[in-house]
Design an enzyme around this catalytic site. Structure first.
Site, short mmCIF file in Angstrom:
data_model
loop_
_atom_site.label_atom_id
_atom_site.label_comp_id
_atom_site.label_asym_id
_atom_site.label_seq_id
_atom_site.Cartn_x
_atom_site.Cartn_y
_atom_site.Cartn_z
N ARG A 182 -45.83 2.07 18.29
CA ARG A 182 -45.74 0.82 17.53
C ARG A 182 -44.97 -0.26 18.31
NH1 ARG A 182 -49.95 2.54 14.81
NH2 ARG A 182 -49.51 4.44 13.65
N ASN A 224 -40.60 10.80 16.82
CA ASN A 224 -41.59 11.86 17.05
C ASN A 224 -41.33 12.32 18.48
OD1 ASN A 224 -42.88 11.38 14.56
ND2 ASN A 224 -44.22 9.83 15.45
N GLU A 305 -45.02 13.74 8.49
CA GLU A 305 -46.14 13.40 9.37
C GLU A 305 -46.31 14.42 10.49
OE1 GLU A 305 -45.33 9.28 10.50
OE2 GLU A 305 -46.31 8.61 8.67
N ARG A 338 -33.60 11.42 8.45
CA ARG A 338 -34.49 10.41 7.86
C ARG A 338 -35.08 10.87 6.52
NH1 ARG A 338 -39.06 8.55 10.80
NH2 ARG A 338 -38.71 6.33 10.57
N ARG A 350 -47.41 8.82 -3.14
CA ARG A 350 -46.57 8.83 -1.92
C ARG A 350 -45.27 8.04 -2.13
NH1 ARG A 350 -48.39 6.41 3.96
NH2 ARG A 350 -46.29 5.99 4.71
N LYS A 374 -35.90 4.05 4.64
CA LYS A 374 -36.61 2.79 4.92
C LYS A 374 -36.39 1.80 3.78
CE LYS A 374 -40.19 4.63 7.99
NZ LYS A 374 -41.61 4.68 8.38
N ASP A 379 -43.88 2.12 3.59
CA ASP A 379 -43.73 2.12 5.04
C ASP A 379 -43.74 0.72 5.63
OD1 ASP A 379 -43.55 2.97 7.60
OD2 ASP A 379 -45.57 3.78 7.75
N GLU A 401 -32.90 1.61 6.94
CA GLU A 401 -33.74 1.48 8.14
C GLU A 401 -34.75 0.37 7.91
OE1 GLU A 401 -35.49 5.14 9.90
OE2 GLU A 401 -37.38 4.04 10.07
N GLU A 407 -45.24 -3.60 13.20
CA GLU A 407 -46.40 -2.73 13.07
C GLU A 407 -47.38 -3.24 12.01
OE1 GLU A 407 -45.26 1.24 11.98
OE2 GLU A 407 -47.33 1.93 11.72
N HIS A 535 -50.56 -1.58 2.33
CA HIS A 535 -51.27 -0.59 3.12
C HIS A 535 -52.78 -0.87 3.16
CE1 HIS A 535 -52.19 3.29 4.93
NE2 HIS A 535 -50.92 3.60 4.97
N TRP A 557 -53.31 7.96 3.66
CA TRP A 557 -53.41 7.10 4.84
C TRP A 557 -54.59 6.15 4.71
CZ3 TRP A 557 -52.39 10.98 9.53
CH2 TRP A 557 -51.02 11.26 9.57
O1 GCW Z 1 -44.62 3.52 10.21
C1 GCW Z 1 -45.07 4.80 10.46
C2 GCW Z 1 -45.73 4.71 11.80
C3 GCW Z 1 -45.54 5.92 12.66
C4 GCW Z 1 -44.05 6.27 12.66
C5 GCW Z 1 -43.63 6.60 11.24
C6 GCW Z 1 -42.15 6.91 11.09
C7 GCW Z 1 -42.73 7.14 14.45
O2 GCW Z 1 -47.09 4.42 11.63
O3 GCW Z 1 -46.00 5.58 13.94
O4 GCW Z 1 -43.76 7.32 13.54
O5 GCW Z 1 -43.89 5.52 10.40
O6 GCW Z 1 -41.42 6.03 10.65
O7 GCW Z 1 -41.72 8.00 11.39
#
Ligand code: GCW
Length: 723
Positions: A182, A224, A305, A338, A350, A374, A379, A401, A407, A535, A557
């Site tokens: 991202r 990741n 994920e 996290r 979700r 977050k 997201d 966060e 993104e 989304h 997703w």
């Molecule tokens: O926003 C989503 C993204 C993923 C990201 C994930 C996260 C690092 O599409 O790419 O992975 O969140 O926050 O872990």
């Protein structure tokens, strides 16, 4: 040459330099170009005639000297002791007898705060920049320079600053192959292959920019993570970076892959309760601290994920976090765990899952664990309600966060100033302890008395010359730092400072540009996901619109999972008749959100599924209102492009042209988002557009057929195909 002609020459040189010299943005907000207004420059010259600093503060002193010689157009003499009027005295109680003598209320500044005060000492008018630590003095120097950069008075200063948040951390989603998940600013700035032997000067410039904002932590690796990221050769690379960052008060943290004991240690399990697993982590942590004595700790994405985690062994998130916390505690490190978890197999909405998972664990974490949450429950969407965990965990410190990289907000080419988004979250009232229980008060620890506080920003930094992929995205890095220092700061004030430091103090430039920035986030909400939609982007790459996206490996997703649009209507019912996500909020908020009438219209479709002919507050139908919002978003961007076109005389050509081109891209893509979204929803609503609103430029099939397998920020799609 007499003094008048010398001045004239200087003024001329300064002017031509500003106009002719191409700027690529590398200098960020730390440009320190000479103040063009001569009388103002002379005024500052009198107030800053020399720098007095002990040798231990060489870094702060050299920054101040660099700043003053640039801004005031002449180098300042450096002394150890203040000798005359206009002396700028730097010091800590440890390094400066003068600072020890003065009554500056320094204890209140804590370890990172500072005091800047104008005073008379031995008959001289001087300015003192004092702190309890070297990093505090450096922060004070940056503040002092900012006052001059933004042309504020500096003769009667009495500034007392201390961060309201302890851990102010950038999270890089940078991979070991230098790709950035991202990321839209080129490759990672961290050149792992050449580390630790070659130290790119950029690492110093990066640390300096972070210090100018008070950012005091960085996680250089992706959440990741690759398992080899914790092997000895890489630890030496991080240690080399840590050595560069340390003088700037910037600590290194690392991401930890939960299954590393298997992949790296050859164990059969990564079960957090297994003694061999614990021993492996203990040895690893000891190895890290031997190389990086001030290592900050681990950031962990577990059972999310596809990442491994304690639940793979039927243990809880608390079991996993506590195991790591125990082995790192003797070194003083922390675990940033996290809360971004949601399961593939979970039928629950979700938006509800992180709360369901973590709220029951409140109080079960060790003291050195913080939960990183977050800003919203899905997201980093253009607009989300605040995450219901804020307010729901009085016994577990929560770190906010936010995502600085865009993104979901148009990547690097869309001008979207994110501070209003951060501010909206920070000022949201959770009502956890009655009215006034804002998210800012949750994360600064004042609401529940958290002993640890933090704010994390997912970095937008890359190897592009302009650092962030666009000139205006620098403002988002800047704003993150300022808001993490003080979450009560105003997004407009921050924008004003940034514009003045990055471009010019000319009011005829500052005002329209700040207005443009302040309106930019709402514009993006409008052309992408108005009225609470979320989304709706293309699958996987997240580039461009994709409200039709459905099917595939997991429903949560897809766009149709979130828009629920059909012939009858649109929106996600999160009231009691639907997923009942509203019940995760405190009673007054839950009650407000339960009814369509009291739900703020900007979140209407986040919480409600409504018919197309639902009457909105304006009296128009929901359908008409949506079309009007999409269109307004495009119109705002067209206005931004026009405003910018009129500002050419204030900006160097290189940055001016880059920004102009990006605004043209943004206008085109805003139109694309609007048209594609309207085309798709109209195929369901079967309603005409309100009078005067142009139909999409193409049919739905066209928009659906667009495919960008090489969009940045994501590994290329297999076989270069979008589905
Ligand atoms: O926003 C989503 C993204 C993923 C990201 C994930 C996260 C690092 O599409 O790419 O992975 O969140 O926050 O872990």
């Amino acid at each position: 040459m007499n003094s008048v002609s010398r001045r004239l020459l200087f003024a001329l040189l300064a002017m031509t330099a500003a106009q002719v010299r191409a700027e690529d943005g590398y200098e960020l907000w730390l440009r320190y170009h000479a103040i063009a207004n001569e009388s103002l420059r002379e005024h500052y010259q009198q107030a800053a005639t020399e720098i007095a600093a002990p040798s231990t503060l060489a870094l702060a002193q050299s920054e101040l000297s660099r700043g003053l010689s640039g801004l005031l157009g002449r180098p300042e003499p450096i002394t150890i002791q203040s000798t005359r009027n206009g002396s700028i005295v730097l010091g800590t109680p440890r390094s400066s007898p003068l600072i020890t003598q003065l009554d500056l209320s320094l204890p209140k500044a804590g370890n990172e705060g500072y005091v800047i005060r104008s005073l008379t000492h031995e008959g001289h008018r001087i300015t003192v920049i004092a702190a309890n630590s070297d990093a505090g003095v450096l922060y004070g120097v940056f503040h002092f320079l900012r006052l001059i950069q933004t042309q504020q008075p500096i003769d009667a200063l009495d500034i007392h600053e201390a961060p309201r948040i302890q851990h102010r951390i950038l999270n890089h989603w940078d991979n070991l192959d230098r790709s950035v998940e991202r990321g839209y600013a080129g490759q990672s700035i961290f050149d792992w292959q050449k580390l630790p032997d070659y130290l790119d000067p950029r690492y110093t410039d990066y640390a300096r920019a972070c210090a100018s904002l008070g950012i005091n932590g960085t996680v250089p690796t992706n959440v990741n993570p690759s398992p080899i990221g914790l092997t000895a050769p890489y630890l030496r690379k991080y240690a080399a970076l840590a050595n560069v960052f340390r003088p700037y008060g910037l600590r290194v943290y690392l991401t930890a892959r939960f299954s590393a004991p298997i992949e790296m240690g050859g164990l059969k399990t990564a079960d957090p309760l297994d003694p061999a697993v614990r021993a492996w982590w203990k040895a690893k942590v000891d190895e890290i601290y031997a190389l990086i004595p001030d290592f900050g700790g681990f950031l962990v994405k577990a059972n999310s994920e596809g990442q491994p985690g304690p639940q793979d062994y039927h243990r809880t998130h608390a079991d996993g976090a506590n195991m790591l916390a125990d082995v790192i505690a003797p070194h003083g490190g922390i675990i940033l765990w996290r809360a971004f978890v949601y399961s593939k197999d979970e039928p629950q909405d979700r938006a509800k899952q992180a709360y369901s998972e973590f709220a029951p664990l409140d109080g079960q974490f060790r003291d050195n664990v913080v939960l990183q949450v977050k800003n919203g429950p899905i997201d980093f969407q253009p607009r989300e309600p605040f995450h219901p965990l804020f307010g729901a965990m009085p016994h577990t410190p929560l770190v906010l966060e936010v995502q600085i990289t865009k993104e979901y907000l148009g990547f690097a080419t869309h001008l979207v100033y994110l501070a209003p988004l951060f501010e909206e979250t920070l000022r949201s009232d959770t009502y956890a302890r009655g009215k006034g229980s804002t998210v800012a008060r949750v994360i600064d620890g004042s609401l529940f008395g958290y002993h640890t506080t933090g704010m994390a920003g997912v970095s937008n930094i890359g190897a592009d010359r302009n650092w962030t992929g666009s000139q205006f995205d620098q403002a988002n890095w800047y704003a993150f730092g300022r808001m993490a220092w003080n979450p009560l700061s105003s997004s407009r004030q921050i924008a004003q400072d940034w514009v003045k430091m990055t471009f010019t103090n000319e009011p005829a430039f500052v005002e329209p540009v700040v207005d443009m920035m302040m309106g930019s986030r709402e514009a993006a909400v409008n052309y992408m996901t108005p009225m609470g939609l979320h989304h709706q982007m293309a699958r996987t790459t997240h580039y461009g619109p994709g409200p039709w996206v459905s099917g595939g490996s997991r429903a949560d997703w897809t766009s149709t999972y979130y828009n629920r649009a059909d012939a009858w209507g649109i929106g996600f019912d999160r009231t009691a008749s639907g997923s009942n996500a509203v019940e995760q909020y405190a009673k007054p908020i839950a009650a407000e959100l339960a009814s369509t009438k009291s739900t703020p219209e900007q979140l209407l479709l986040w919480f409600h599924h409504l018919p197309w002919d639902y009457r909105t507050k304006s009296g128009r139908t929901l359908w008409d209102e949506l079309v009007i919002h999409y269109s307004a978003g495009v119109q705002t961007v067209s206005g931004m492009r026009r405003t910018w076109a009129g500002l050419q005389s204030y900006v160097d050509p290189q940055r001016f042209n880059e920004i102009s081109a990006f605004l043209t891209i943004q206008e085109k893509e805003a139109q694309w988002w609007r048209d594609a979204s309207i085309a798709y929803f109209q195929s369901l609503s079967k309603r005409p557009l309100p009078a005067g609103y142009a139909p999409p430029g193409h049919d739905l099939k066209y928009y659906e057929s667009l495919c960008f397998p090489y969009a940045p920020g994501h590994a290329p799609l297999p076989d270069a195909k979008c589905e």
